[in-house]
Design a protein around this motif. Sequence first.
Motif, PDB file in Angstrom:
ATOM      1  N   SER A  67       0.840  -1.197   0.000  1.00  0.00           N
ATOM      2  CA  SER A  67       0.000   0.000   0.000  1.00  0.00           C
ATOM      3  C   SER A  67       0.876   1.248   0.000  1.00  0.00           C
ATOM      4  O   SER A  67       2.021   1.215   0.460  1.00  0.00           O
ATOM      5  CB  SER A  67      -0.912   0.016   1.235  1.00  0.00           C
ATOM      6  N   ASP A  68       0.316   2.333  -0.513  1.00  0.00           N
ATOM      7  CA  ASP A  68       0.972   3.635  -0.394  1.00  0.00           C
ATOM      8  C   ASP A  68       0.546   4.364   0.869  1.00  0.00           C
ATOM      9  O   ASP A  68       1.156   5.361   1.250  1.00  0.00           O
ATOM     10  CB  ASP A  68       0.661   4.511  -1.616  1.00  0.00           C
ATOM     11  N   GLU A  69      -0.528   3.879   1.489  1.00  0.00           N
ATOM     12  CA  GLU A  69      -1.014   4.474   2.729  1.00  0.00           C
ATOM     13  C   GLU A  69      -0.469   3.679   3.916  1.00  0.00           C
ATOM     14  O   GLU A  69      -0.522   2.455   3.912  1.00  0.00           O
ATOM     15  CB  GLU A  69      -2.547   4.471   2.767  1.00  0.00           C
ATOM     16  N   PRO A  70       0.051   4.348   4.943  1.00  0.00           N
ATOM     17  CA  PRO A  70       0.618   3.607   6.074  1.00  0.00           C
ATOM     18  C   PRO A  70      -0.418   2.847   6.888  1.00  0.00           C
ATOM     19  O   PRO A  70      -0.072   1.911   7.604  1.00  0.00           O
ATOM     20  CB  PRO A  70       1.296   4.697   6.913  1.00  0.00           C
ATOM     21  N   LYS A  71      -1.672   3.225   6.790  1.00  0.00           N
ATOM     22  CA  LYS A  71      -2.698   2.541   7.588  1.00  0.00           C
ATOM     23  C   LYS A  71      -4.075   2.836   7.007  1.00  0.00           C
ATOM     24  O   LYS A  71      -4.270   3.789   6.262  1.00  0.00           O
ATOM     25  CB  LYS A  71      -2.664   3.000   9.049  1.00  0.00           C
ATOM     26  N   GLY A  72      -5.019   1.959   7.347  1.00  0.00           N
ATOM     27  CA  GLY A  72      -6.418   2.276   7.153  1.00  0.00           C
ATOM     28  C   GLY A  72      -7.126   1.668   5.965  1.00  0.00           C
ATOM     29  O   GLY A  72      -8.358   1.602   5.963  1.00  0.00           O
ATOM     30  N   GLU A  73      -6.405   1.215   4.923  1.00  0.00           N
ATOM     31  CA  GLU A  73      -7.098   0.674   3.760  1.00  0.00           C
ATOM     32  C   GLU A  73      -7.682  -0.711   4.073  1.00  0.00           C
ATOM     33  O   GLU A  73      -7.034  -1.544   4.696  1.00  0.00           O
ATOM     34  CB  GLU A  73      -6.160   0.575   2.558  1.00  0.00           C
ATOM     35  N   ALA A  74      -8.917  -0.942   3.623  1.00  0.00           N
ATOM     36  CA  ALA A  74      -9.561  -2.240   3.811  1.00  0.00           C
ATOM     37  C   ALA A  74      -9.029  -3.230   2.779  1.00  0.00           C
ATOM     38  O   ALA A  74      -9.023  -2.949   1.584  1.00  0.00           O
ATOM     39  CB  ALA A  74     -11.072  -2.104   3.674  1.00  0.00           C
ATOM     40  N   LEU A 172     -14.006  -0.588   5.743  1.00  0.00           N
ATOM     41  CA  LEU A 172     -14.396  -1.529   4.695  1.00  0.00           C
ATOM     42  C   LEU A 172     -15.293  -0.841   3.684  1.00  0.00           C
ATOM     43  O   LEU A 172     -16.168  -0.062   4.056  1.00  0.00           O
ATOM     44  CB  LEU A 172     -15.138  -2.730   5.304  1.00  0.00           C
ATOM     45  N   ASP A 173     -15.060  -1.128   2.411  1.00  0.00           N
ATOM     46  CA  ASP A 173     -15.943  -0.691   1.325  1.00  0.00           C
ATOM     47  C   ASP A 173     -15.833  -1.753   0.241  1.00  0.00           C
ATOM     48  O   ASP A 173     -14.927  -1.707  -0.587  1.00  0.00           O
ATOM     49  CB  ASP A 173     -15.545   0.688   0.806  1.00  0.00           C
ATOM     50  N   ALA A 174     -16.728  -2.741   0.273  1.00  0.00           N
ATOM     51  CA  ALA A 174     -16.609  -3.885  -0.627  1.00  0.00           C
ATOM     52  C   ALA A 174     -17.959  -4.569  -0.795  1.00  0.00           C
ATOM     53  O   ALA A 174     -18.838  -4.455   0.064  1.00  0.00           O
ATOM     54  CB  ALA A 174     -15.584  -4.885  -0.091  1.00  0.00           C
TER      55      ALA A 174
END
Length: 214
Positions: A67-74, A172-174
């Motif tokens: 990930s390019d984001e250090p935290k938080g992606e579902a 979450l977004d799925a």
Amino acid sequence: GIPLWQVAPGQYAHSMTLTAEVQIDGAASTGRPLFVAAYVGDEVRGVARTRSVGAGDNELVFLMVYSDEPKGEAVTFRVYDGTDERTYDANEDLVFAADAIYGSPVKPHVLTVGAVAAKTSADEELPTEFALKQNYPNPFNPVTTIRYELPKSSNVQITLFDVLGREVRKLLDADRKAGRYDLVVDASTLASGMYVYRIEAGDFRDLRKMMVVK
């Protein structure tokens, strides 16, 4: 055939590690040629094949997720079974955290897929109504699990807010099929305090409180 799952690790600034056992239709997947892909939305963020561990009685997947984001992606998961050339959605989700380690060879994370994956037992029926359960453990530090139930296929969004109503992260977004699901949340980067998590699935809305204690 095998899905065209590809990922370029050099494109991303952060990674985490998942060691998992795949269970298909409620049983360990020993002897099946399986590939596991990690997704953020529709983007592949990691792919690996299961392999034998020890004497060969146990097969695990060792998966790097990027990930390019250090935290938080579902992060969601899909499993390709080369035995019947089918691709399944796994019932478990994780939240990305840089350098996090989920599972180990001794105690692997479990990914469940297949016809009975969404049931807590072979004899239990699918949910008859939408539900958002209280996270457990609660209070917690740093990891907790949120269970939610879907009586029909739905787009599911679970969002975390602070007590002032400000969005902290999208958990979450799925799209999810009918069933019971566990969402593992790592709050190691959050400050101590009370938070609210909200689910939106079809016309269903609900929220509950969670407490981070450090």
